[in-house]
Design an enzyme around this catalytic site. Structure first.
Site, PDB file in Angstrom:
ATOM      1  N   ARG A 202      34.564  42.207  13.039  1.00 42.07           N
ATOM      2  CA  ARG A 202      35.652  41.444  13.650  1.00 42.07           C
ATOM      3  C   ARG A 202      35.875  40.171  12.854  1.00 42.07           C
ATOM      4  NH1 ARG A 202      36.336  40.455  20.066  1.00 42.07           N
ATOM      5  NH2 ARG A 202      35.746  42.651  19.955  1.00 42.07           N
ATOM      6  N   ASP A 318      42.663  37.501  -1.402  1.00 41.82           N
ATOM      7  CA  ASP A 318      41.775  37.082  -0.312  1.00 41.82           C
ATOM      8  C   ASP A 318      40.399  37.741  -0.462  1.00 41.82           C
ATOM      9  OD1 ASP A 318      41.366  35.574   2.082  1.00 41.82           O
ATOM     10  OD2 ASP A 318      41.496  37.417   3.241  1.00 41.82           O
TER      11      ASP A 318
END
Length: 462
Positions: A202, A318
């Site tokens: 997550r 990223d």
């Protein structure tokens, strides 16, 4: 003067008092803006006797049209919004000491005036009439129907409320039930027949789950990304186009993206499942570091994947240990880059909200300063720098820069140079250390401009 688009929200900065520089700057897309006297600021104030009260990197604007927020960087003379001071370090404090202080932030409104020294900018916020919400149309959570008028601000579009965003698994299970219904919508067809097995990880924008197809037994990673800002049609289409481009990448060192879709305010993706988990989890299991030969071998594999993507015109933007996945074991351990461009595309489409300020500010642990100054920088070199920072972390257990708990991370990137790697890991071979230090060089340009260059330099230690 930059022309102002009329069909999209924009933020403008117009100099109404001051000397030199462009008089008007218009931002029609997600961006960051650093104001000050440094050469890399835009707008840049002159470095002359009239602007000595302005710091080199004075303040940061986080821009996500039609919203914007400003934060002072602990400047010596402060930043003022409509005459109210929002930040200033004490006279006895050094810039480093000021970086450990949390300064007030300010959401900007149309007509606000920002003063730095004797220079004043006026903020303009343009929202096209076609995007202005109707007063009699309720703003509701796309998942649970809760009233979200107090959450979505000036943006329009579908939105999943903060309560539902805290439970992405529940949102995804609802989509799976709808996909398995007697009359599923075409938007949900790619995930029809899948059931969730367990959560794999997550992050700030959502979560990824192990999912199994009931009929075929195929297992995939099923990822859900929940926008932090209302998702209008333009933003959705822009992001899904980027995802479709990413799905064309096929390489042994890239985790394949199978399908991407959008429904009910939620983006979802089916991905190649990598049973070894992520690189950051491997480093954690190994006590915080990897042996040099193993870390370099995995880095070379990642560079091979980056080279393939860069040749196709796709930049990740990223890269970090959390989105490098692993398959196999031992000498057969293989690294695969995932989320190619998705997080940055999500951000650039305005779907991640304001992320450069506030308690939920992003963490640029693996970003070169070029990417902080120029938020839209998409050159392959930024991926090469990020991979060098990732390798540094694997070898030392440290970040290349000193991101202390209290320090503003964005200011750290702007003002600090990476620490030579042998200061953290003296046992590294000097030749390998020199290659990594060169890869992390940022001025006048990033040390290695291509993945192939860095891979060739690392190959003697792989």
């Amino acid at each position: 003067m930059t022309p102002t688009p009329t069909d999209v929200p924009t933020i403008s900065l117009t100099m109404v008092k001051g000397l030199g520089g462009q008089s008007r700057h218009v931002f029609a897309e997600r961006s960051t803006c650093v104001l000050g006297r440094a050469d890399d600021c835009a707008p840049r104030l002159p470095d002359d006797e009239h602007h000595r009260t302005v710091s080199r990197h004075h303040c940061l604007l986080d821009i996500n049209p039609p919203e914007a927020r400003i934060r002072d960087f602990g400047s010596l003379n402060g930043t003022y919004v409509n005459g109210e001071k929002i930040g200033q370090r004490e006279k006895h404090q050094s810039p480093d000491e000021a970086a450990a202080v949390s300064y007030p932030e300010r959401d900007l409104l149309d007509g606000d005036e920002i003063r730095l020294g004797e220079t004043v900018f006026r903020v303009g916020i343009h929202v096209p009439a076609t995007l202005t919400p109707f007063a009699d149309v309720p703003a509701q959570c796309s998942n649970c129907g809760r009233d979200v008028a107090g959450e979505i601000g000036a943006r329009t579009g579908e939105y999943v409320c903060a309560v539902c965003q805290n439970d992405p698994g529940a949102v995804l299970r609802l989509l799976l039930r709808l996909a398995g219904s007697a009359q599923p919508t075409p938007e949900l067809a790619p995930i029809a027949g899948y059931t969730l097995v367990r959560e794999l990880g997550r992050g700030g924008m959502g979560a990824v789950y192990l999912a199994r197809h009931e009929a075929t037994g195929q297992v995939v990673g099923l990822k859900v990304m929940l926008p932090k800002a209302a998702a209008n049609t333009v933003a959705r289409d822009r992001f899904l186009r980027e995802a479709k481009l990413t799905s064309t990448l096929r390489h042994p060192n890239i985790a394949a993206l199978h399908d991407a879709g959008y429904a009910g305010g939620t983006f979802y993706f089916t991905l190649e499942y990598c049973e070894g988990g992520s690189l950051d989890r491997l480093v954690e299991r190994r006590g915080g570091k990897l042996p040099a030969n193993e870390a370099v071998r995995l880095a070379v594999q990642v560079l091979q994947g980056l080279e393939h993507a860069h040749d196709a015109g796709i930049v990740h933007r990223d890269l970090s240990p959390s989105n490098i996945l692993l398959t196999g074991q031992g000498a057969a351990l293989t690294a695969k880059v995932c989320d190619f461009g998705l997080a940055k595309a999500f951000d650039q489409a305005g779907l991640s909200g304001l992320t450069r300020t506030g308690a939920t500010a992003g963490k640029p642990w693996y970003l070169p300063r070029q990417q902080v100054i120029n938020f839209r920088n998409s050159s392959p070199a930024v991926d090469v720098w990020a991979l060098a920072a990732t390798l540094y972390r694997c070898l030392t257990g440290e970040f290349p820069r000193d991101f202390s708990r209290a320090r503003d991370p964005w200011q750290a990137v702007l003002q600090m140079t990476p620490t030579p790697i042998r200061e953290h890991e003296p046992s590294l071979p000097p030749g390998l250390a020199e290659v990594i230090d060169e890869a992390l060089r940022e001025t006048p340009a990033i040390g290695f401009q291509t993945a192939a260059e860095f891979r060739a330099a690392l190959s003697p230690w792989a």
